[in-house]
Design an enzyme around this catalytic site. Structure first.
Site, mmCIF file in Angstrom:
data_model
loop_
_atom_site.group_PDB
_atom_site.id
_atom_site.type_symbol
_atom_site.label_atom_id
_atom_site.label_comp_id
_atom_site.label_asym_id
_atom_site.label_seq_id
_atom_site.Cartn_x
_atom_site.Cartn_y
_atom_site.Cartn_z
ATOM 1 N N THR A 30 -2.759 5.782 -4.313
ATOM 2 C CA THR A 30 -1.613 6.421 -3.898
ATOM 3 C C THR A 30 -0.313 6.709 -4.467
ATOM 4 O OG1 THR A 30 -1.535 5.772 -2.344
ATOM 5 C CG2 THR A 30 -2.755 7.016 -1.292
ATOM 6 N N THR A 31 -0.118 4.779 -4.683
ATOM 7 C CA THR A 31 0.728 5.237 -5.643
ATOM 8 C C THR A 31 0.932 5.847 -7.297
ATOM 9 O OG1 THR A 31 1.012 2.982 -4.709
ATOM 10 C CG2 THR A 31 2.667 3.225 -5.931
ATOM 11 N N ASP A 74 -9.316 -0.310 1.341
ATOM 12 C CA ASP A 74 -9.430 0.204 -0.358
ATOM 13 C C ASP A 74 -10.404 0.558 -1.214
ATOM 14 O OD1 ASP A 74 -7.115 1.783 0.740
ATOM 15 O OD2 ASP A 74 -5.991 0.032 -0.696
ATOM 16 N N ASP A 126 0.909 -1.240 0.072
ATOM 17 C CA ASP A 126 -0.311 0.135 0.158
ATOM 18 C C ASP A 126 0.878 1.328 -0.006
ATOM 19 O OD1 ASP A 126 -2.824 0.875 0.305
ATOM 20 O OD2 ASP A 126 -1.406 1.932 2.338
HETATM 21 P P1 ADP Z 1 -2.673 2.703 -6.162
HETATM 22 O O1 ADP Z 1 -1.980 2.959 -4.663
HETATM 23 O O2 ADP Z 1 -1.922 3.664 -6.866
HETATM 24 O O3 ADP Z 1 -4.053 2.337 -5.831
HETATM 25 P P2 ADP Z 1 -2.525 -0.040 -6.619
HETATM 26 O O4 ADP Z 1 -1.487 -1.093 -6.336
HETATM 27 O O5 ADP Z 1 -3.491 -0.599 -6.344
HETATM 28 O O6 ADP Z 1 -1.663 1.180 -6.800
HETATM 29 O O7 ADP Z 1 -2.563 -0.159 -8.639
HETATM 30 C C1 ADP Z 1 -3.563 -0.119 -8.759
HETATM 31 C C2 ADP Z 1 -3.134 -0.116 -10.703
HETATM 32 O O8 ADP Z 1 -3.157 -1.347 -10.619
HETATM 33 C C3 ADP Z 1 -4.508 0.787 -11.687
HETATM 34 O O9 ADP Z 1 -3.537 1.321 -12.821
HETATM 35 C C4 ADP Z 1 -4.972 -0.189 -11.766
HETATM 36 O O10 ADP Z 1 -6.101 0.005 -13.284
HETATM 37 C C5 ADP Z 1 -4.704 -1.297 -11.683
HETATM 38 N N1 ADP Z 1 -5.203 -2.575 -11.790
HETATM 39 C C6 ADP Z 1 -5.526 -2.610 -10.766
HETATM 40 N N2 ADP Z 1 -6.010 -4.547 -10.912
HETATM 41 C C7 ADP Z 1 -6.398 -4.608 -11.996
HETATM 42 C C8 ADP Z 1 -5.754 -5.852 -12.758
HETATM 43 N N3 ADP Z 1 -6.362 -6.751 -12.285
HETATM 44 N N4 ADP Z 1 -5.597 -5.809 -13.959
HETATM 45 C C9 ADP Z 1 -4.327 -4.997 -14.240
HETATM 46 N N5 ADP Z 1 -3.864 -4.040 -13.741
HETATM 47 C C10 ADP Z 1 -4.451 -4.326 -12.308
HETATM 48 MG MG MG Z 2 -4.939 0.226 -5.201
#
Ligand code: ADP
Ligand code: MG
Length: 540
Positions: free
Chosen positions: A96-97, A392, A63
């Site tokens: 956030t990332t 989340d 996270d």
């Molecule tokens: P953040 O802290 O930004 O939410 P995450 O680690 O949750 O970071 O990653 C978010 C990114 O991963 C987004 O760009 C989202 O569209 C992508 N994402 C989430 N689930 C999937 C999936 N099943 N396949 C491909 N990309 C995904």
């Molecule tokens: Mg996320």
């Protein structure tokens, strides 16, 4: 001539000053380092980080905001980037990332423009134009979602859960998140009000994550105050107190002189009567359960127990407030004020052993405006990460409903934004055009990182993605599991629109802010030891 001029010091000794390009480069470097740190965690195939704090406590997470909060960052520009993550966390709760990675890339691309002698204010202006356009583009491709669209809402929840520790139980967790949000949101015009405090997420180590449950009421880490009180009551009539059931000791020091035993007896009798009075008021209201935010005197406990009333003391303020919303009760500040209509109702109140602790469940609430999700998991680390993932998911579902719009993810929206921003850049003249193109290129860091983290070749993936978008496949994204370009919407990767818009605007804002800084003045640190390296002051 100039040799006669004395140097003037306007700042105290020890002040460090960096100006011009050096200042800019330093700041950009620091921001890029922060972004680089969290980049490997992005997406469902992102890696986890193990954080060890000064006490040796370990957190394993992917996270973004958790990682950044635990990092002890000192550089001011790096701190600004971390602020972005915190804002994103507060406003949206997810993304956030994405926001941090985007900010890092915007600054990296700005650096190239600075190398070409494009002035920071021009870059900043171009970034602002691009930001506004990007948000417009996202709004135009977003789809509507409503409260009744359970299928889409569940996709939103599942997307938030995938790649986190709790993935195995994603169906159960997603359903709990959607149901919980639906119970507590309140319509407000064309939107909804949502207060995340109305969904309590409690964790308990013990059973597996699959045992996580939504409770239509409140679960508290509390046990009944007196051992002879009932442990379970059906058709509960509940009073919530934020005052003590005790005799107040006087604030001022008072001395009571007691000369003979009869006087002592009378004094104690009077105290007992006062307590009895308080308890009688509670009984008269018809309550059979008391949740008290303050203390309950031993004698009062005994009186309550005799009437088969279940009582709890020192309940957290936040729990009392959540209870008030769950059972629709008024919080009483003076016992003499209690009336029957202040009470709340619940189908059942029960103390139960969960794991190795006793908890109390207030369930069967008629129209609860506050609910609890009890998260289970085999170890402390598993429940912690499951709770973070669930938080989340709850946040994303609520945000999706609040804005009423969602987009598919997996890199699709970023490619679409980049493509349309480039078209927009063509309509501009002047040097801002370069900044808009730099902004468009920066958007591609998201799909590129998703590909890299999934062990895919980023260049191949981006080429394929761009080709698909040229053919108007708006939701073409990366299927990180099957390692190919595919329609993210059909794959169920759905996110609230505002995750994306908020991430873009805060990343753009912070990068513009950092770009405009050309002077870093850091005051000397006072806590620094005054001892010069040579030894005691005055010894040279
Ligand atoms: P953040 O802290 O930004 O939410 P995450 O680690 O949750 O970071 O990653 C978010 C990114 O991963 C987004 O760009 C989202 O569209 C992508 N994402 C989430 N689930 C999937 C999936 N099943 N396949 C491909 N990309 C995904
Ligand atoms: Mg996320």
């Amino acid at each position: 001539m100039t040799k006669d001029i004395q140097p003037i010091f306007i700042m105290p000794e020890g002040t460090q000053r960096t100006t011009g390009k050096t200042a800019q480069r330093n700041n950009i470097m620091a921001a890029k380092l922060v972004a680089e740190t969290v980049r490997t965690t992005l997406g469902p195939m992102g890696m986890d980080k193990m954080l060890v704090d000064s006490l040796g406590d370990i957190t394993v997470t992917n996270d973004g905001v958790t990682i950044l909060e635990e990092m002890q960052v000192d550089h001011p520009a790096a701190k600004m980037i971390i602020e972005v993550a915190k804002t994103q966390e507060e406003e949206i709760g997810d993304g956030t990332t994405t926001a941090v990675v985007l900010a890092g890339e915007l600054l990296k691309n700005a650096e190239d423009l600075l190398d070409k002698d494009i002035h920071p204010t021009i870059i900043s202006k171009g970034y602002k134009l691009a930001e506004e356009k990007a948000i417009e583009i996202l709004n135009s491709i977003a789809k509507n979602v409503t409260e009744n669209d359970a299928e889409t809402l569940k996709k939103v929840a599942v997307t938030a859960l995938i790649g986190k520790g709790a993935e195995a139980a994603k169906e159960i967790l997603a359903n709990a998140a959607v149901e919980a949000v639906k119970k507590v949101i309140e319509p407000n015009g064309s939107s909804f009000d949502f207060n995340k405090d109305n969904i309590k997420i409690e964790k308990k180590v013990g059973a597996s994550v699959e045992e996580t449950k939504l409770i239509d009421g409140i679960a508290l880490e509390k046990e009944v105050v007196h051992s002879s009180m009932p442990k379970k009551i059906e058709s509960a009539k509940i009073v919530l107190l934020d005052c003590a059931i005790e005799i107040k000791s006087t604030e001022i020091d008072a001395k009571i002189e007691i000369r003979d035993p009869a006087q002592m007896q009378a004094f104690l009798q009077q105290e007992e009567n006062m307590l009895k009075d308080m308890v009688d008021k509670i009984i008269a209201s018809g309550a059979n359960i008391v949740f008290c935010q303050k203390g309950i005197d031993d004698l009062a406990q005994h009186f309550l127990a005799k009437q088969n009333i279940m009582a709890f003391r020192r309940v957290k303020k936040s729990d009392i407030e959540a209870l008030a919303r769950a059972i629709n009760a008024k919080i009483i500040t003076r016992i003499s004020d209690i009336t029957e209509k202040d009470l709340g109702e619940a189908g059942r109140v029960e103390e139960r052993k969960i794991g190795d602790e006793n908890m109390t469940f207030v369930t069967g609430c008629k129209n609860p405006k506050a609910v609890t999700i009890l998260v289970r998991g085999g170890t402390e680390h598993v429940v912690d990460e499951a709770k973070r993932a669930l938080t989340d998911a709850v946040g994303d579902v609520a945000v999706a409903l609040k804005s009423g719009k969602v987009v598919a993810g997996a890199g699709a929206p970023e490619i679409e934004v980049a493509r349309n921003l480039r078209k927009f850049a063509d309509t501009l003249s002047g040097r801002e055009q370069f900044a808009v193109i730099a902004f468009a290129n920066a958007m591609e860091i998201i799909p590129r990182t998703l590909a890299e983290n999934a062990g895919l070749d980023p260049i191949d993936m981006l080429t394929e993605l761009k080709a698909a978008h040229e053919k108007n496949q708006v939701w073409a994204g990366i299927n990180v599991f099957e390692k190919k370009v595919a329609d993210a919407w059909l794959n169920g990767v759905v996110e609230p629109l505002s995750i994306k818009t908020q991430a873009i605007s805060s990343a753009s804002e912070v990068s513009r802010m950092i770009l405009r800084i050309d002077d870093i003045i850091a005051g000397g640190k006072r806590e620094d030891s005054p001892m010069p390296p040579q030894g005691m002051p005055g010894m040279y």
